[in-house]
Write a protein that holds these residues in place. Structure first.
Motif, mmCIF file in Angstrom:
data_model
loop_
_atom_site.group_PDB
_atom_site.id
_atom_site.type_symbol
_atom_site.label_atom_id
_atom_site.label_comp_id
_atom_site.label_asym_id
_atom_site.label_seq_id
_atom_site.Cartn_x
_atom_site.Cartn_y
_atom_site.Cartn_z
ATOM 1 N N ALA A 15 67.756 36.358 46.216
ATOM 2 C CA ALA A 15 67.492 35.166 47.033
ATOM 3 C C ALA A 15 66.008 34.264 46.647
ATOM 4 C CB ALA A 15 67.724 35.518 48.522
ATOM 5 N N THR A 16 66.315 33.068 46.527
ATOM 6 C CA THR A 16 65.187 32.359 46.430
ATOM 7 C C THR A 16 64.685 31.755 47.574
ATOM 8 O OG1 THR A 16 66.412 30.284 46.070
ATOM 9 C CG2 THR A 16 65.872 31.478 43.935
ATOM 10 N N GLN A 17 63.413 31.645 47.570
ATOM 11 C CA GLN A 17 62.642 30.962 49.081
ATOM 12 C C GLN A 17 62.652 29.795 49.037
ATOM 13 O OE1 GLN A 17 58.977 32.702 49.634
ATOM 14 N NE2 GLN A 17 59.445 32.842 52.187
ATOM 15 N N THR A 18 62.903 28.902 49.919
ATOM 16 C CA THR A 18 62.565 27.555 50.159
ATOM 17 C C THR A 18 61.149 27.411 50.818
ATOM 18 O OG1 THR A 18 64.820 27.129 50.546
ATOM 19 C CG2 THR A 18 63.291 25.345 51.124
ATOM 20 N N GLY A 19 60.255 26.691 50.160
ATOM 21 C CA GLY A 19 59.018 26.459 50.826
ATOM 22 C C GLY A 19 58.481 24.932 50.683
ATOM 23 N N ASP A 47 58.504 28.986 59.028
ATOM 24 C CA ASP A 47 59.520 29.869 58.685
ATOM 25 C C ASP A 47 59.961 29.402 57.252
ATOM 26 O OD1 ASP A 47 61.517 31.916 58.436
ATOM 27 O OD2 ASP A 47 62.864 30.718 59.819
ATOM 28 N N MET A 48 60.066 30.445 56.083
ATOM 29 C CA MET A 48 60.371 30.041 54.856
ATOM 30 C C MET A 48 61.454 30.922 54.549
ATOM 31 S SD MET A 48 57.625 28.277 53.295
ATOM 32 C CE MET A 48 56.068 27.891 54.169
ATOM 33 N N GLY A 49 62.655 30.404 54.694
ATOM 34 C CA GLY A 49 63.823 31.278 54.479
ATOM 35 C C GLY A 49 64.838 30.718 53.113
ATOM 36 N N ARG A 50 65.617 31.308 53.040
ATOM 37 C CA ARG A 50 66.612 30.889 51.922
ATOM 38 C C ARG A 50 66.805 29.528 51.782
ATOM 39 N NH1 ARG A 50 71.275 34.849 50.152
ATOM 40 N NH2 ARG A 50 72.759 33.310 50.111
ATOM 41 N N ASP A 51 67.483 29.227 52.951
ATOM 42 C CA ASP A 51 68.066 27.861 53.051
ATOM 43 C C ASP A 51 67.249 26.696 53.727
ATOM 44 O OD1 ASP A 51 70.664 29.035 52.264
ATOM 45 O OD2 ASP A 51 71.061 29.402 54.319
ATOM 46 N N ALA A 53 62.851 25.661 54.921
ATOM 47 C CA ALA A 53 61.582 25.830 55.377
ATOM 48 C C ALA A 53 61.380 25.233 56.596
ATOM 49 C CB ALA A 53 60.839 25.187 54.098
#
Length: 115
Positions: A15-19, A47-51, A53
């Protein structure tokens, strides 16, 4: 070594992280700092998640955030990847430009400073 950069191996399907990009975070933290100086906000969380930030701003530490600033790149081509969400989860503003989405909070800051 002769200046060769070897990328860190990432497993397939990871999974890539959205930031937030530096300019975006600078803009958000500038607003946060001014709201703290006005005595309105006391704490924040990221909170930096997959879908998405998400930057959450709190009046007090032990409650729901007063505002959430959300970046959802999947919505970039639709209604815009930026959203301003209030304490009860209602989307107040959505758009393609961070400055336009932060405008309601900026106006509120002007009222707080004027009081």
């Amino acid at each position: 070594m002769n200046g060769v950069v070897t990328p860190f191996p990432v497993p397939r399907g990871a999974a890539t992280q959205t930031g937030f990009e530096r300019a975006e975070l600078t803009r958000i933290l500038d607003l946060y700092g001014r709201m703290v100086a006005a005595g309105h906000w006391k704490d924040y969380a990221m909170d930096m998640g997959r879908d998405a930030a998400i930057f959450s701003a709190f009046r007090r530490a032990a409650e729901r955030p007063e505002y959430r600033i959300e970046k959802r790149p999947a919505l970039r081509q639709r209604q815009g990847m930026w959203a301003l969400v209030n304490e009860s989860g209602v989307v107040l503003k959505r758009g393609h430009d961070l400055a336009g989405v932060l405008a309601p909070v900026e106006r509120r800051l002007m009222k707080l400073v004027a009081e």
